[in-house]
Design a protein around this motif. Structure first.
Motif, mmCIF file in Angstrom:
data_model
loop_
_atom_site.group_PDB
_atom_site.id
_atom_site.type_symbol
_atom_site.label_atom_id
_atom_site.label_comp_id
_atom_site.label_asym_id
_atom_site.label_seq_id
_atom_site.Cartn_x
_atom_site.Cartn_y
_atom_site.Cartn_z
ATOM 1 N N PHE A 138 -86.584 5.498 -5.490
ATOM 2 C CA PHE A 138 -85.194 5.719 -5.107
ATOM 3 C C PHE A 138 -84.427 4.435 -5.360
ATOM 4 N N GLN A 139 -83.434 4.485 -6.225
ATOM 5 C CA GLN A 139 -82.691 3.291 -6.594
ATOM 6 C C GLN A 139 -81.197 3.515 -6.394
ATOM 7 N N ILE A 140 -80.525 2.488 -5.907
ATOM 8 C CA ILE A 140 -79.073 2.528 -5.766
ATOM 9 C C ILE A 140 -78.494 1.280 -6.405
ATOM 10 N N GLN A 141 -77.531 1.475 -7.289
ATOM 11 C CA GLN A 141 -76.802 0.367 -7.897
ATOM 12 C C GLN A 141 -75.362 0.400 -7.392
ATOM 13 N N TYR A 142 -74.884 -0.734 -6.956
ATOM 14 C CA TYR A 142 -73.503 -0.839 -6.488
ATOM 15 C C TYR A 142 -72.693 -1.681 -7.475
ATOM 16 N N ILE A 143 -71.479 -1.218 -7.784
ATOM 17 C CA ILE A 143 -70.554 -2.112 -8.483
ATOM 18 C C ILE A 143 -69.513 -2.641 -7.496
ATOM 19 N N THR A 144 -69.326 -1.932 -6.389
ATOM 20 C CA THR A 144 -68.613 -2.421 -5.204
ATOM 21 C C THR A 144 -69.265 -1.725 -4.022
ATOM 22 N N ILE A 156 -69.407 4.566 -15.388
ATOM 23 C CA ILE A 156 -70.779 4.377 -15.839
ATOM 24 C C ILE A 156 -70.982 3.050 -16.584
ATOM 25 N N PRO A 157 -70.105 2.664 -17.521
ATOM 26 C CA PRO A 157 -70.339 1.387 -18.218
ATOM 27 C C PRO A 157 -70.401 0.177 -17.288
ATOM 28 N N TYR A 158 -69.722 0.246 -16.140
ATOM 29 C CA TYR A 158 -69.714 -0.898 -15.229
ATOM 30 C C TYR A 158 -71.070 -1.099 -14.541
ATOM 31 N N PHE A 159 -71.871 -0.025 -14.480
ATOM 32 C CA PHE A 159 -73.209 -0.161 -13.904
ATOM 33 C C PHE A 159 -74.164 -0.819 -14.896
ATOM 34 N N GLU A 160 -73.770 -0.875 -16.159
ATOM 35 C CA GLU A 160 -74.669 -1.336 -17.216
ATOM 36 C C GLU A 160 -74.419 -2.784 -17.617
ATOM 37 N N VAL A 161 -73.419 -3.410 -17.012
ATOM 38 C CA VAL A 161 -73.131 -4.806 -17.356
ATOM 39 C C VAL A 161 -73.360 -5.696 -16.143
ATOM 40 N N GLU A 162 -73.688 -6.932 -16.389
ATOM 41 C CA GLU A 162 -73.897 -7.877 -15.300
ATOM 42 C C GLU A 162 -72.572 -8.457 -14.844
ATOM 43 N N GLY A 163 -72.578 -8.950 -13.626
ATOM 44 C CA GLY A 163 -71.364 -9.554 -13.101
ATOM 45 C C GLY A 163 -70.731 -8.705 -12.020
ATOM 46 N N THR A 164 -69.735 -9.259 -11.386
ATOM 47 C CA THR A 164 -69.048 -8.591 -10.284
ATOM 48 C C THR A 164 -67.921 -7.701 -10.800
ATOM 49 N N PHE A 165 -67.873 -6.501 -10.282
ATOM 50 C CA PHE A 165 -66.808 -5.567 -10.644
ATOM 51 C C PHE A 165 -65.528 -6.012 -9.943
ATOM 52 N N PRO A 166 -64.450 -6.300 -10.685
ATOM 53 C CA PRO A 166 -63.219 -6.786 -10.057
ATOM 54 C C PRO A 166 -62.683 -5.826 -9.007
ATOM 55 N N GLU A 167 -62.365 -6.354 -7.827
ATOM 56 C CA GLU A 167 -61.929 -5.528 -6.711
ATOM 57 C C GLU A 167 -60.659 -4.748 -7.041
ATOM 58 N N HIS A 168 -59.739 -5.376 -7.799
ATOM 59 C CA HIS A 168 -58.489 -4.670 -8.097
ATOM 60 C C HIS A 168 -58.717 -3.476 -9.018
ATOM 61 N N ILE A 169 -59.739 -3.569 -9.892
ATOM 62 C CA ILE A 169 -60.071 -2.422 -10.741
ATOM 63 C C ILE A 169 -60.702 -1.315 -9.900
ATOM 64 N N ALA A 170 -61.572 -1.690 -8.965
ATOM 65 C CA ALA A 170 -62.183 -0.702 -8.069
ATOM 66 C C ALA A 170 -61.112 0.041 -7.276
ATOM 67 N N SER A 171 -60.126 -0.708 -6.771
ATOM 68 C CA SER A 171 -59.047 -0.080 -6.005
ATOM 69 C C SER A 171 -58.255 0.887 -6.866
#
Length: 268
Positions: free
Chosen positions: A3-9, A127-142
């Motif tokens: 069971f795996q969970i990936q978070y971008i935020t 989906i592409p954001y789960f495949e790259v390293e680094g922090t997902f920008p909060e303003h994009i998430a919003s």
């Protein structure tokens, strides 16, 4: 269990499960918008059962009991993108919206959107954001969450009844609530919260109205429901025990035999 969970935020995740099944009984703190990539999910509420398959998109309201059973399907894992619509973000969104109707006191339901192209496009773009390293920008998430809320309201304006209701559970009729929700295997603290009571008040009120302890009453009611499913609906014990609130088949079989003097399979 794989069971795996990936978070971008904290509010956007990709869950992957590759085993026979995964079951949980829960009350979600936040509304959840879910898009199935593969697999199958059964959601059991007190008065209705839902079955969702690959491609389906649905919204689960907060503060409502549900049994959720996730299955891999057709050789593929159970895989889903999940977006939490938090109270904080919804309050911020609705601060700029003029509502034309009352939102409190509405009977929440699970909203099903099949594979709506607008919602699918919104969620698939994550989906592409789960495949790259680094922090997902909060303003994009919003922006993504705001986009999803806006699409939901465009598809079904009645979704405001759920999303714009910020009331917490108040004290409700204990008998009516427990008779409707006893099959959910939740901690007593959660039953107390959902009926507007502390744990101590819940236990005191429960003993007063039911003349027994919560655990004894819950076990009795779950066994009665299991007997009905086995005898009248001709279901298998392996299909019944989870739906009525037991954790595993062996414990269910032991309790059933103790109550009725025979093993569950004897009724098939």
């Amino acid at each position: 269990m794989d069971f795996q969970i990936q978070y971008i935020t904290p509010d956007i995740k990709l869950s992957t499960y590759d085993d026979k099944l995964f079951k949980t009984e829960t009350v979600f703190e936040y509304h959840m918008l879910v898009w199935f990539i593969s697999g199958e999910t059964k959601i059991i509420q007190a008065d209705k059962t839902y079955l969702f398959k690959a491609g389906d998109i649905f919204l689960i309201p907060r503060n409502h009991l549900a049994t959720i059973i996730n299955y891999p399907k057709d050789g593929l894992p159970h895989k889903a993108v999940v977006m939490h619509l938090t109270t904080e973000k919804l309050k911020h969104f609705y601060a700029a919206v003029e509502l034309k109707h009352k939102t409190t006191g509405y009977d929440a339901k699970i909203y099903s959107f099949q594979s709506h192209p607008l919602l699918k496009s919104c969620l698939a773009s994550l989906i592409p954001y789960f495949e790259v390293e680094g922090t997902f920008p909060e303003h994009i998430a919003s922006l993504k969450i705001t986009e999803a809320i806006s699409i939901l309201r465009e598809i079904d304006p009645d979704v405001d009844f759920i999303l714009a209701d910020f009331e917490e559970p108040g004290k409700v009729d204990l008998i009516g609530f427990m008779e409707k929700n006893y099959m959910f295997n939740m901690p007593l603290e959660r039953f107390g919260y959902l009926t507007g009571r502390s744990l101590s008040t819940f236990n005191r009120d429960f003993r007063k109205v039911f003349q027994t302890t919560p655990q004894r009453w819950l076990t009795q009611k779950r066994l009665e429901l299991a007997y009905y499913h086995l005898k009248e609906k001709h279901k298998r014990p392996s299909d019944v025990f989870m739906e009525v609130g037991f954790e595993d088949l062996s414990h269910f079989s032991y309790a059933f035999k103790k109550q009725y003097g025979l093993v569950p399979s004897a009724l098939n």
